[in-house]
Design an enzyme around this catalytic site. Sequence first.
Site, mmCIF file in Angstrom:
data_model
loop_
_atom_site.group_PDB
_atom_site.id
_atom_site.type_symbol
_atom_site.label_atom_id
_atom_site.label_comp_id
_atom_site.label_asym_id
_atom_site.label_seq_id
_atom_site.Cartn_x
_atom_site.Cartn_y
_atom_site.Cartn_z
ATOM 1 N N LYS A 108 0.706 17.301 -52.466
ATOM 2 C CA LYS A 108 0.315 16.846 -51.144
ATOM 3 C C LYS A 108 1.465 15.985 -50.619
ATOM 4 O O LYS A 108 1.999 15.140 -51.347
ATOM 5 C CB LYS A 108 -0.943 15.987 -51.308
ATOM 6 C CG LYS A 108 -1.418 15.355 -50.053
ATOM 7 C CD LYS A 108 -2.568 16.139 -49.500
ATOM 8 C CE LYS A 108 -2.947 15.610 -48.134
ATOM 9 N NZ LYS A 108 -3.408 16.655 -47.242
ATOM 10 N N GLU A 110 7.122 5.307 -61.265
ATOM 11 C CA GLU A 110 7.261 5.330 -59.807
ATOM 12 C C GLU A 110 6.005 5.881 -59.147
ATOM 13 O O GLU A 110 5.482 6.920 -59.570
ATOM 14 C CB GLU A 110 8.464 6.180 -59.394
ATOM 15 C CG GLU A 110 9.781 5.628 -59.917
ATOM 16 C CD GLU A 110 11.006 6.284 -59.295
ATOM 17 O OE1 GLU A 110 12.051 5.639 -59.270
ATOM 18 O OE2 GLU A 110 10.912 7.445 -58.841
ATOM 19 N N GLU A 144 6.875 9.886 -60.715
ATOM 20 C CA GLU A 144 7.682 10.181 -61.900
ATOM 21 C C GLU A 144 7.924 8.916 -62.719
ATOM 22 O O GLU A 144 7.675 7.808 -62.250
ATOM 23 C CB GLU A 144 9.025 10.829 -61.531
ATOM 24 C CG GLU A 144 9.983 9.910 -60.812
ATOM 25 C CD GLU A 144 11.408 10.463 -60.793
ATOM 26 O OE1 GLU A 144 11.748 11.343 -61.599
ATOM 27 O OE2 GLU A 144 12.202 9.971 -59.966
ATOM 28 N N ARG A 149 14.618 4.717 -68.565
ATOM 29 C CA ARG A 149 15.914 4.022 -68.725
ATOM 30 C C ARG A 149 15.907 2.776 -67.861
ATOM 31 O O ARG A 149 14.970 2.531 -67.103
ATOM 32 C CB ARG A 149 17.019 4.955 -68.250
ATOM 33 C CG ARG A 149 16.721 5.441 -66.819
ATOM 34 C CD ARG A 149 17.892 6.085 -66.140
ATOM 35 N NE ARG A 149 17.493 6.762 -64.921
ATOM 36 C CZ ARG A 149 17.346 6.186 -63.741
ATOM 37 N NH1 ARG A 149 17.552 4.897 -63.604
ATOM 38 N NH2 ARG A 149 16.978 6.881 -62.676
ATOM 39 N N VAL A 172 18.916 0.990 -61.556
ATOM 40 C CA VAL A 172 19.909 0.271 -60.744
ATOM 41 C C VAL A 172 19.311 -1.060 -60.266
ATOM 42 O O VAL A 172 19.967 -2.102 -60.292
ATOM 43 C CB VAL A 172 20.314 1.130 -59.519
ATOM 44 C CG1 VAL A 172 21.261 0.351 -58.611
ATOM 45 C CG2 VAL A 172 20.931 2.449 -59.949
HETATM 46 P P1 ADP Z 1 13.735 12.422 -57.595
HETATM 47 O O1 ADP Z 1 13.504 12.507 -59.070
HETATM 48 O O2 ADP Z 1 14.583 13.541 -57.081
HETATM 49 O O3 ADP Z 1 14.192 11.067 -57.140
HETATM 50 P P2 ADP Z 1 10.971 11.838 -56.807
HETATM 51 O O4 ADP Z 1 9.835 12.667 -57.241
HETATM 52 O O5 ADP Z 1 11.144 10.508 -57.470
HETATM 53 O O6 ADP Z 1 12.304 12.706 -56.912
HETATM 54 O O7 ADP Z 1 10.889 11.587 -55.243
HETATM 55 C C1 ADP Z 1 11.928 10.947 -54.541
HETATM 56 C C2 ADP Z 1 11.457 10.538 -53.164
HETATM 57 O O8 ADP Z 1 10.962 11.675 -52.431
HETATM 58 C C3 ADP Z 1 10.288 9.536 -53.169
HETATM 59 O O9 ADP Z 1 10.717 8.213 -53.322
HETATM 60 C C4 ADP Z 1 9.706 9.821 -51.791
HETATM 61 O O10 ADP Z 1 10.537 9.216 -50.803
HETATM 62 C C5 ADP Z 1 9.841 11.318 -51.636
HETATM 63 N N1 ADP Z 1 8.626 12.030 -52.127
HETATM 64 C C6 ADP Z 1 8.417 12.552 -53.360
HETATM 65 N N2 ADP Z 1 7.173 13.085 -53.479
HETATM 66 C C7 ADP Z 1 6.547 12.913 -52.281
HETATM 67 C C8 ADP Z 1 5.243 13.229 -51.765
HETATM 68 N N3 ADP Z 1 4.306 13.841 -52.502
HETATM 69 N N4 ADP Z 1 4.958 12.880 -50.477
HETATM 70 C C9 ADP Z 1 5.889 12.242 -49.715
HETATM 71 N N5 ADP Z 1 7.133 11.922 -50.141
HETATM 72 C C10 ADP Z 1 7.485 12.243 -51.396
#
Ligand code: ADP
Length: 448
Positions: A201, A275, A287, A291, A294
């Site tokens: 979603k 996160e 996720e 580790r 930053v």
């Molecule tokens: P990565 O491992 O590439 O950093 P993430 O899953 O941590 O990917 O997501 C990075 C960013 O993408 C999040 O901080 C947010 O800004 C956006 N994002 C990820 N999933 C969603 C979601 N379900 N809805 C809205 N934004 C998202």
Amino acid sequence: MFEKILIANRGEIALRVLRACRELGIQTVAVHSTADADAMHVKLADESVCIGPPAAKDSYLSIPSIVSACEITGADAVHPGYGFLSENAKFAEILGEHGIKFIGPSPENIRTMGDKIEAKRTAKALGIPVVPGSEGGVADVAQARKVGKEIGYPVIIKATAGGGGRGMKVANNESELELAVSTAQSEAKAAFGNGEVYIEKYLQKPRHIEIQVLGDGQGRAVHLGERDCSLQRRHQKVWEEAFSPALNVEQRSAIGDRVAKAMCDLKYEGVGTIEFLYEKGEFYFIEMNTRLQVEHPVTEMITGLDLVQEQIRVASGAALLYKQSDIQFAGHAIECRINAENAQTFAPSPGKVDAVHFPGGLGVRIDSALYSGYRIPPYYDSLIGKLIVFGKTRAECMMRLKRSLSEFVIEGVDTTIPLFQRLLNEADIIDGNYDIHWLEKFLARTAK
Ligand code: ADP
């Protein structure tokens, strides 16, 4: 305790780790590519080893070169920093086979959390709330449509092997789905060598809030509060703060305790970050990073703990020194990531730094490997320093940040310092009223 730690990284984080080692009385080994022979971490370490040419794949990512460097110098542990090999389970395993301790969690924990689908499944099983979405990867558009119907639009298609904000596509309705899925699949294949994608979603106005944890691998773990990292450009964090302007004490301890309990169950060792996206009072796991991050100094400022020293201590087999009730939070901290980039166009700006002057004074911390005359190589990340500021309150912290930025001088290359100066004039930033899309919208609105 270890006698000699090899730091398998470069730049500000290599220096950060070196400082922790020195305060613990541990010898340090720096490794470097030929492009980094003049780097500060090399100058300050007790010993250094050149591990290859500039390209990261031939140096900082070369497992054989790093293992050889350990053997030549007699290092008994490796600190991987962040990026490079820090979340590489194979690296942790190979070090183990050579009798060298990887400072971080077990290869199993790294592997589980490194696979985004497996991580989500594990989080859910441990009682952590997750974003609604597909149970695992989606094989084709038909299956994607089915998921889209169930969870409702908009949806986001993400790469299982993703990282660094790449390989994500949003579909606002069913007609946009087919293209979004195929683009995400081909981008993921090209970037990560694995085209598998999954669907979630798409939350429209979330904040990015993450919880810092520390475990000893023996079933004890604590949380160290949250960081709000909602100010992002291209899904990359730009500014991080603790506490989140959106959470109160009860919300903090509710989510923190739940996550800490999950880490006890996992027998998690070392530092880690869980996160979440946060919207309308609800947390949604996205996720886990297994580790050091930053933005860890923000947490150090509000807890008074040295996270790298804690990492090293638990890696050496010591039990956690703290119960949750021993962790005291105080004040407010903000970190600005200073990149060698143009503050308007974000074009990288490597090259010679003619002069540097860092701000100072009470509550001001700079983590940077920069010095006057240093030449920033074009091969690596553009992060050249972090300004971290502490205040008793958020308002005091913001004034101190403004004051610090006005003292900061880096001559010879473009930096993102002017961006932070602009941000501090914005009412939404002053009020802490922003979500993960705020910065992109601001940049689009104020583009010249
Ligand atoms: P990565 O491992 O590439 O950093 P993430 O899953 O941590 O990917 O997501 C990075 C960013 O993408 C999040 O901080 C947010 O800004 C956006 N994002 C990820 N999933 C969603 C979601 N379900 N809805 C809205 N934004 C998202």
